[in-house]
Design a protein around this motif. Structure first.
Motif, PDB file in Angstrom:
ATOM      1  N   HIS A  65      74.697  16.932  81.226  1.00 26.44           N
ATOM      2  CA  HIS A  65      73.753  17.732  80.450  1.00 26.44           C
ATOM      3  C   HIS A  65      74.489  18.555  79.386  1.00 26.44           C
ATOM      4  O   HIS A  65      75.540  19.126  79.657  1.00 26.44           O
ATOM      5  N   PRO A  66      73.921  18.632  78.160  1.00 27.93           N
ATOM      6  CA  PRO A  66      74.577  19.400  77.096  1.00 27.93           C
ATOM      7  C   PRO A  66      74.884  20.842  77.456  1.00 27.93           C
ATOM      8  O   PRO A  66      75.881  21.399  76.968  1.00 27.93           O
ATOM      9  N   GLN A  67      74.063  21.488  78.314  1.00 24.21           N
ATOM     10  CA  GLN A  67      74.339  22.892  78.628  1.00 24.21           C
ATOM     11  C   GLN A  67      75.613  23.037  79.454  1.00 24.21           C
ATOM     12  O   GLN A  67      76.374  23.990  79.272  1.00 24.21           O
ATOM     13  N   TRP A  68      75.881  22.081  80.343  1.00 24.21           N
ATOM     14  CA  TRP A  68      77.112  22.124  81.121  1.00 24.21           C
ATOM     15  C   TRP A  68      78.319  21.762  80.262  1.00 24.21           C
ATOM     16  O   TRP A  68      79.380  22.394  80.368  1.00 24.21           O
ATOM     17  N   LEU A  69      78.162  20.775  79.418  1.00 25.51           N
ATOM     18  CA  LEU A  69      79.250  20.401  78.507  1.00 25.51           C
ATOM     19  C   LEU A  69      79.575  21.559  77.567  1.00 25.51           C
ATOM     20  O   LEU A  69      80.749  21.840  77.296  1.00 25.51           O
ATOM     21  N   ARG A  70      78.549  22.240  77.071  1.00 24.46           N
ATOM     22  CA  ARG A  70      78.762  23.365  76.164  1.00 24.46           C
ATOM     23  C   ARG A  70      79.420  24.539  76.890  1.00 24.46           C
ATOM     24  O   ARG A  70      80.316  25.191  76.336  1.00 24.46           O
ATOM     25  N   ALA A  71      78.990  24.814  78.119  1.00 20.63           N
ATOM     26  CA  ALA A  71      79.604  25.916  78.872  1.00 20.63           C
ATOM     27  C   ALA A  71      81.093  25.667  79.058  1.00 20.63           C
ATOM     28  O   ALA A  71      81.918  26.574  78.864  1.00 20.63           O
ATOM     29  N   LEU A  78      73.930  30.151  82.577  1.00 20.75           N
ATOM     30  CA  LEU A  78      73.059  28.988  82.513  1.00 20.75           C
ATOM     31  C   LEU A  78      71.762  29.353  83.212  1.00 20.75           C
ATOM     32  O   LEU A  78      71.757  29.670  84.412  1.00 20.75           O
ATOM     33  N   LEU A  79      70.659  29.323  82.471  1.00 22.16           N
ATOM     34  CA  LEU A  79      69.403  29.874  82.964  1.00 22.16           C
ATOM     35  C   LEU A  79      68.666  28.916  83.900  1.00 22.16           C
ATOM     36  O   LEU A  79      68.034  29.350  84.855  1.00 22.16           O
ATOM     37  N   VAL A  80      68.716  27.629  83.608  1.00 23.24           N
ATOM     38  CA  VAL A  80      68.138  26.610  84.498  1.00 23.24           C
ATOM     39  C   VAL A  80      69.210  25.533  84.660  1.00 23.24           C
ATOM     40  O   VAL A  80      69.122  24.457  84.083  1.00 23.24           O
ATOM     41  N   GLY A 131      63.763  18.175  77.900  1.00 20.69           N
ATOM     42  CA  GLY A 131      63.504  19.522  77.403  1.00 20.69           C
ATOM     43  C   GLY A 131      64.724  20.163  76.766  1.00 20.69           C
ATOM     44  O   GLY A 131      65.838  19.653  76.854  1.00 20.69           O
ATOM     45  N   GLN A 132      64.496  21.281  76.103  1.00 15.82           N
ATOM     46  CA  GLN A 132      65.571  22.051  75.495  1.00 15.82           C
ATOM     47  C   GLN A 132      65.961  23.199  76.419  1.00 15.82           C
ATOM     48  O   GLN A 132      65.100  23.959  76.864  1.00 15.82           O
ATOM     49  N   MET A 133      67.237  23.312  76.722  1.00 17.24           N
ATOM     50  CA  MET A 133      67.737  24.404  77.533  1.00 17.24           C
ATOM     51  C   MET A 133      68.393  25.450  76.642  1.00 17.24           C
ATOM     52  O   MET A 133      68.858  25.153  75.536  1.00 17.24           O
ATOM     53  N   ARG A 134      68.444  26.669  77.147  1.00 19.88           N
ATOM     54  CA  ARG A 134      69.125  27.752  76.432  1.00 19.88           C
ATOM     55  C   ARG A 134      70.293  28.264  77.260  1.00 19.88           C
ATOM     56  O   ARG A 134      70.195  28.377  78.485  1.00 19.88           O
ATOM     57  N   LEU A 135      71.358  28.571  76.585  1.00 18.03           N
ATOM     58  CA  LEU A 135      72.573  29.092  77.207  1.00 18.03           C
ATOM     59  C   LEU A 135      72.820  30.489  76.650  1.00 18.03           C
ATOM     60  O   LEU A 135      72.726  30.710  75.436  1.00 18.03           O
ATOM     61  N   ALA A 136      73.118  31.437  77.537  1.00 25.01           N
ATOM     62  CA  ALA A 136      73.372  32.812  77.109  1.00 25.01           C
ATOM     63  C   ALA A 136      74.870  33.065  77.051  1.00 25.01           C
ATOM     64  O   ALA A 136      75.600  32.757  77.996  1.00 25.01           O
ATOM     65  N   LEU A 137      75.327  33.618  75.930  1.00 21.24           N
ATOM     66  CA  LEU A 137      76.729  33.991  75.757  1.00 21.24           C
ATOM     67  C   LEU A 137      76.797  35.480  75.457  1.00 21.24           C
ATOM     68  O   LEU A 137      76.164  35.967  74.515  1.00 21.24           O
ATOM     69  N   LEU A 189      71.581  33.849  72.501  1.00 21.40           N
ATOM     70  CA  LEU A 189      71.042  32.657  73.145  1.00 21.40           C
ATOM     71  C   LEU A 189      71.248  31.450  72.238  1.00 21.40           C
ATOM     72  O   LEU A 189      70.892  31.488  71.062  1.00 21.40           O
ATOM     73  N   GLU A 190      71.821  30.406  72.794  1.00 26.81           N
ATOM     74  CA  GLU A 190      72.046  29.170  72.059  1.00 26.81           C
ATOM     75  C   GLU A 190      71.099  28.103  72.607  1.00 26.81           C
ATOM     76  O   GLU A 190      71.099  27.830  73.801  1.00 26.81           O
ATOM     77  N   THR A 191      70.297  27.528  71.730  1.00 21.19           N
ATOM     78  CA  THR A 191      69.382  26.462  72.127  1.00 21.19           C
ATOM     79  C   THR A 191      70.089  25.124  71.983  1.00 21.19           C
ATOM     80  O   THR A 191      70.621  24.806  70.917  1.00 21.19           O
ATOM     81  N   LEU A 192      70.086  24.360  73.046  1.00 25.83           N
ATOM     82  CA  LEU A 192      70.814  23.099  73.080  1.00 25.83           C
ATOM     83  C   LEU A 192      69.885  21.932  72.754  1.00 25.83           C
ATOM     84  O   LEU A 192      68.662  22.048  72.869  1.00 25.83           O
ATOM     85  N   PRO A 193      70.438  20.791  72.356  1.00 24.08           N
ATOM     86  CA  PRO A 193      69.593  19.650  72.003  1.00 24.08           C
ATOM     87  C   PRO A 193      68.764  19.180  73.195  1.00 24.08           C
ATOM     88  O   PRO A 193      69.203  19.279  74.342  1.00 24.08           O
ATOM     89  N   PRO A 194      67.556  18.661  72.959  1.00 24.29           N
ATOM     90  CA  PRO A 194      66.772  18.088  74.050  1.00 24.29           C
ATOM     91  C   PRO A 194      67.569  16.991  74.739  1.00 24.29           C
ATOM     92  O   PRO A 194      68.284  16.228  74.084  1.00 24.29           O
ATOM     93  N   ALA A 195      67.449  16.922  76.057  1.00 28.17           N
ATOM     94  CA  ALA A 195      68.250  15.952  76.798  1.00 28.17           C
ATOM     95  C   ALA A 195      67.559  15.577  78.101  1.00 28.17           C
ATOM     96  O   ALA A 195      66.833  16.373  78.684  1.00 28.17           O
ATOM     97  N   ASP A 196      67.800  14.348  78.524  1.00 29.47           N
ATOM     98  CA  ASP A 196      67.413  13.869  79.847  1.00 29.47           C
ATOM     99  C   ASP A 196      68.712  13.603  80.591  1.00 29.47           C
ATOM    100  O   ASP A 196      69.371  12.588  80.354  1.00 29.47           O
TER     101      ASP A 196
END
Length: 334
Positions: A127-133, A248-250, A258-264, A277-284
């Motif tokens: 997931h992009p949120q984990w890769l981004r973190a 990581l919120l969810v 869906g689009q996830m948000r990451l807080a920094l 808050l960074e909005t990440l690309p929609p991903a499955d």
């Protein structure tokens, strides 16, 4: 590339609601068959999803000569046995977490993994949120990472549910604690040295319904987590460093597509005014997972950090936490 031909063992909820839709949406996947110990159940699942072939036994699907890869979301105690059966038939296997109920059981798949691709299905790794973190941690945006904190819970006290049956590998640590362990290993990019746990077991079911743990990764790095099968649904991952914090919120049940948000937070203001808050690309994350596996199968590439060796490392941590429960003391991870 030519699509990889897949089959699915069982009609589990995660398969029906998450993985099958992800597979059907991907041009890299040809979903040929689904199996159940009940042929009517397999036929119903096949009709619902538009899958061509239904089998009334796992063995029949494994014997299908057209199937190249198998997704195994069976109950935890069947993960390794059916994975080994599939591997013996020359099938590549993406096996749901937890891959094994002990490190020694996971070790038993090493020889098979030399012949076919075998991986533990942690979809969050894609997931992009984990890769981004992890990208932010590597880039030093939070300074030196010191602490990863995880909370993950849901409520399920149904005695008939496999998550509440000890003989099938039920309980909080196996079911969702494995995600918490992965979070520390993934974000620190290291293995813990020792672990201590505090476990509360359901007096009727016998499963761990509330488990907390502290893992020492050395060099001043700690993972702490609480997981529960009998608390209100909630999940968070915090990564705290010397200069900042990532949230990581969810983190685990991200909406498919869906689009996830990451807080920094790099200011540390207690009123939250330093958080961006960074909005990440929609991903499955499930589609990304099966596509990555399919590419490795088709291209003959090794699994990297997601193979059986990684599954063994995961199981070694959980083994240590069970030993700590019994002893009431720290346990070495080995």
């Amino acid at each position: 590339m030519k699509p990889v031909v897949w089959g699915i063992l069982g009609t589990s909820k995660i398969g029906r609601e998450q993985v099958i839709p992800a597979m059907l949406s991907s041009p890299l996947v040809e979903l040929r068959a689904i199996a159940s110990r009940s042929l009517p159940a397999a036929q119903a699942a096949a009709r619902s999803a538009g899958i061509a072939q239904a089998y009334g036994s796992y063995e029949a699907l494994i014997a299908d000569p057209f199937i190249e890869a198998i997704y195994n979301p069976l109950p935890n105690h069947l993960h390794v046995p059916l994975t080994l059966q599939a591997a013996a038939a020359g099938k590549h296997v993406l096996c749901e977490k937890p891959f094994a109920l002990s490190a020694s059981e996971a070790q038993g798949a090493r020889d098979a993994a030399a012949r076919v691709h075998i991986e533990e299905a942690f979809m969050v790794r894609h997931h992009p949120q984990w890769l981004r973190a992890r990208e932010l941690v590597r880039a030093g945006r939070i300074g030196e990472p010191r602490a990863v904190q995880v909370f993950f819970s849901y409520f399920n006290d149904d005695a008939a549910n496999i998550r509440n049956q000890t003989a099938m590998g039920g309980g909080a640590l196996y079911d969702i604690g494995c995600y918490a362990v992965l979070a520390g290993r993934y974000l620190f990019e290291a293995e813990p040295l020792r672990a201590v746990s505090l476990v509360d077991r359901d007096p009727v079911l016998g499963t761990d319904r509330l488990t907390s743990a502290l893992l020492d990764f050395g060099a001043g790095r700690q993972l702490s987590f609480t997981v529960s099968t009998q608390c209100v649904p909630f999940q968070r991952v915090q990564v705290v460093g010397t200069l900042g914090r990532i949230e990581l919120l969810v983190p685990f049940n991200a909406e498919r597509g869906g689009q996830m948000r990451l807080a920094l937070d790099v200011g540390g203001r207690l009123d939250g005014s330093s958080v961006t808050l960074e909005t990440l690309p929609p991903a499955d994350q499930y589609r990304l997972e099966v596509e990555a596996f399919s590419r490795r199968v088709r291209e003959g590439r090794p699994p990297g950090g997601a193979g059986v060796g990684d599954a063994v490392a995961q199981a070694q941590v959980i083994d240590a936490l069970w030993r700590s429960e019994r002893s009431g003391a720290w346990a070495a991870v080995a």
